[in-house]
Design a protein around this motif. Sequence first.
Motif, short mmCIF file in Angstrom:
data_model
loop_
_atom_site.label_atom_id
_atom_site.label_comp_id
_atom_site.label_asym_id
_atom_site.label_seq_id
_atom_site.Cartn_x
_atom_site.Cartn_y
_atom_site.Cartn_z
N PHE A 30 0.76 -1.28 0.07
CA PHE A 30 0.15 -0.07 0.12
C PHE A 30 0.86 1.33 0.03
O PHE A 30 1.90 1.25 0.58
N PRO A 31 0.40 2.31 -0.61
CA PRO A 31 1.10 3.44 -0.78
C PRO A 31 1.11 4.36 0.53
O PRO A 31 1.46 5.78 0.54
N VAL A 32 0.45 3.80 1.46
CA VAL A 32 0.16 4.50 2.69
C VAL A 32 0.92 3.87 3.95
O VAL A 32 1.16 2.82 4.03
N ARG A 33 1.44 4.74 4.72
CA ARG A 33 2.37 4.42 5.85
C ARG A 33 1.06 4.28 7.14
O ARG A 33 0.46 5.48 7.41
N TYR A 34 0.90 3.21 7.88
CA TYR A 34 -0.04 3.07 8.72
C TYR A 34 0.49 3.47 10.09
O TYR A 34 1.61 3.13 10.16
N ASN B 866 9.47 3.50 5.77
CA ASN B 866 8.99 4.50 4.93
C ASN B 866 9.99 4.78 4.03
O ASN B 866 10.27 6.01 3.58
N HIS B 872 5.04 -0.45 -6.20
CA HIS B 872 3.60 -0.28 -5.68
C HIS B 872 2.62 -1.04 -6.72
O HIS B 872 2.66 -0.58 -7.95
N PRO B 873 1.96 -1.97 -6.57
CA PRO B 873 1.17 -2.49 -7.33
C PRO B 873 -0.16 -2.02 -7.58
O PRO B 873 -0.99 -2.00 -8.36
N PHE B 887 -5.06 -4.61 -3.77
CA PHE B 887 -5.53 -3.42 -3.47
C PHE B 887 -7.02 -3.49 -3.48
O PHE B 887 -7.86 -2.43 -3.72
N LEU B 890 -8.46 0.14 0.56
CA LEU B 890 -7.46 1.13 0.99
C LEU B 890 -8.02 2.02 2.23
O LEU B 890 -9.21 2.33 2.05
N THR B 894 -8.05 5.48 9.57
CA THR B 894 -7.47 4.86 10.59
C THR B 894 -6.91 5.86 11.51
O THR B 894 -6.09 6.70 11.08
#
Lengths: 164, 894
Positions: A30-34, B866, B872-873, B887, B890, B894
């Motif tokens: 995912f392109p997001v850092r959780y 990071n 990225h898929p 995917f 998303l 949160t």
Amino acid sequence: MGTGREVSVSLDGVRDKNLMQLKKLNTVLFPVRYNDKYYADAISSGEFTKLAYYSDICVGAIACRLEKKEGGPMRVYIMTLGVLAPYRGIGIGSKLLNHVLDMCSKQNTSEIFLHVQTNNEDAIKFYKKFGFEITETIQDYYINIEPRDCYVVTKSFAQPEANK
Amino acid sequence: MGASLPPKEANLFKLIVKSYETKQYKKGLKAADAILKKFPSHGETLSMKGLTLNCMDRKTEAYELVRLGVKNDIKSHVCWHVFGLLYRSDREYREAIKCYRNALRIDPENLEILRDLSLLQAQMRDLSGFVETRQQLLSLKPNHRMNWIGFAVSQHLNSNASKAVEILEAFEGTLEDDYPPENEICEHTEMILYKVSLLEESGAFAKALEELHKNESKIVDKLSYKELEVSLLSKLGRPAEADKLYRVLLSMNPDNYRYYEGLQKCFGLYSESGQYSSDKIEKLSALYQSLSEKYTRSSAVKRIPLDFLQDESFKEAVAKYIKPLLTKGVPSLFSDLSSLYDHPRKPDILEQVVVEMEQSIRATGNYPGSDVKEPPSTLLWTLFFLAQHYDKRGQYDVALGKIDEAIAHTPTVIDLYSVKSRIMKHAGDLTAAAALADEARCMDLADRYINSECVKRMLQADQVTLAEKTAVLFTKEGDQINNLHDMQCMWYDLASGDSYFRQGDLGRALKRFLAVEKHYTDISEDQFDFHSYCLRKMTLRSYVDMLKFQDRLHSFPYFHKAAIRAIRCYLKLHDSPKSTAEEDGMSKMAPAQKKKMKKQKKAEERAKKEAESKSEESTAGGVSKSGKKNVKPVDPDPHGQKLIQVEEPMAEASKYLRLLQKHSPNSLETHLVSFEVNMRKQKFLLAFQAVKQMLKLDAENPDSHRSLIKFLLKTESTSAPTTEAEKLRWSVLEAERPSISQLQNKSLTEVNEEFLGRHKDSLVHRAAYAEMLCLLNPSKKTEAIKIIEDSTNKVVQTNGAQIEWKLKDCITVHKLLDTALLDSEAASRWKSRCAEYFPWSTYFEGKRSSVMPDSVYNTSRKTNENGDTPNHPMGQTELSDGQVEAFKSLSVST
């Protein structure tokens, strides 16, 4: 499916000791850092968060957050579901989702839902196969990616009372 | 005992003895005091009181009382026995033996004292004394089985196996026909098997076999029976029967390499070196072919042929061997095959085979020539194998390319990071290696192995504080460092000591190295309990094996390493008095590194203070307890400060040197440190002996050459002999000189030139030549440096990528230029040249190493979470059957 050999796929829970596996997967998927809350929710959801192992290699995961109400049925929110690219198309995602749906039917769950980017047709198709439906559209849900809108995709469970 | 006392006190005395045996020390102490009230100088009571106090950790009082007891009643065997026990408890076995002997002089037939004496004799390997004592015990109590067995074992240890057999036979003569009773069949089995192995050891194979067959029904350990039988059959030259029996054994365990070895011997198809004629290879190949059809589940039967097969047949076999293991995903595959890399051609074949597989899987998803689709993980394991392959061949850039690709393919496999860490270590970037090992560790916090591996990498990168913190994650609560010590964790001691040594902290380094030596002493002590236990339990074969193992304990690598390093510490202490040693270490470092060190030191001091205050607390609580084991004495010198204030470092070094010379005489390093120590002690004859040993072991080794030149230069330059001792020494050296083939009336300069002539193409030899050239003639420094700089680095591998020079050697040469030849310009020229050869080396500040500011491993490490952007898929939405699972969802909310 795609392979000519039988390989076993097994599921395992997420704990403090192997949390990094989930983090590694998410970095790639995912392109997001959780943030830390995501991981705390995932761990506390217990059986609703699982890693998938393809012959002892961790290749995918489903992570959920449980939204419990006092006395009432709970709602399950799928935070992430993903499988590493080389291991797609062999039913691992389905296995993960089926496991969670199974857990939902065993516990008092009113509905399970998630957010999907509006252009992600394959995902929508995938979830529809499992009885999910689009129930809502949220404008400008995403900040950094286009399109910014998302659908809420939901599967409701008949309440035990109604079943009788 | 207590004979001289009136009845009431005599009873009290018995109570003391009983309380001692049942560990009720307070009760015993009370009784002793009651007697002493009336008879304050009663020797035996004083002794027993002392012995009791010894168990309550009041050592000084104990010794005083026991000595007083002996003084007051020198004719009492009790007093002497107690004195012996006291010494024994402090591991002073020689003194203890003396005391026992005194006790026996007064009471020669005291069984208890005889038994105690025999245990000490076994421990100290006083073998003739041991035989004597056991014989006496047997003649005093011949109806005891243990006394027969003990006497037999003592004879065996004293290298008299046939005598031992006779004793066992005499013992068997005393047994009834229906022996053994049901509850002793195991013990009896052991005794028979011991006897048979004694016969085997003394060369009486036929008799041994006969004995074995005769007792078949009485032996319950069927596996040992068969193994002994087959070994005897082979030794008797009855290969047909041995062959048959080996096959029986193989059907029980088809993965036991020794059975295969034995079977090969039956057919005359075994060679120690592993070299076979082509005719024999054919036969072996046929043999293993038939075996593999029979034992389909055995992996040994598939692996062994890879050792003897050659060229085309090897290629075919190795491909067949590798494929299923890559498919299955066996992380240890490379280490399983790594012994094949010693062969001149096999590494090339392996490379060819596996690269073909890689290409085929990439192109078609199948192995070459197969139409079965491989699972996606096969590519991963193939890349994993290739990364290790190229690492082994020194092609670090290719290796890193492969491992990075594997990580991109499946980033969750921990072994990938461990291997990448190892490649980085080999390539010379220890900081990056530690960071990667830590990344691996974080992926499974419950795995002690990867934790330990990470600790080791951190120590190699001189991150001592961090390493300690990491190691402690897997120790028990409480005093952490002591816990590591109690676990006899020797790799840790060595790696930590090495790190301190590099950082110039000789005190802490010595502390660690001597800890290893201490572990070995403890291991040797540990055998004590077995002298009585094994005789009682009749585990005789393992007992004798254990004793033999103990006899060569100090030849094991950890001890060897620790002793060599400890001696090197003492050499450094000798050469530079304490105060300068530390600064020395500091001045050589780059300023940035210095800062880091200082910071680290501060942090360490803080941690130290914390630990000290903690340990004080804990011991303050523990001291009041009387239990012996509960109180751990506080180490009065936790950082080895006292160790480095030793008066004569060379005398200390000699202690360890003696052990090395006794137990590792075949190691060049043993004699090298012996040379260094004895030169400093001015013991020239001993130094000369060391030189001779080095020349004998490896005359062409650069260190042998250096030592020879240094020695002769030193002894020739000393003035003409004046004292008798010097004259004697002179004459010995004169007499020995012709025996050294390198010399033959040549000058040292000529010897040095010839050495260069023999090794023109080798960097390390050229460096040794240059160093000696400078030593012999300081005015030739420029010439010496030119010799080093004119060395050429060649490509040695057929695949065209590996270079000849080793990183380690190049670093040594750099240090030589910098600190011995003192030419900083040449050193920096060397450094930039080597930075080209070793781009990952932090030492040479290579452009791909972590000292570069743009390295991901530079400065404070970030976790990869990071860091770089993996593919990225997100964009890839073409799907095979409509399932995109990466995917699905998303969530940013949160």
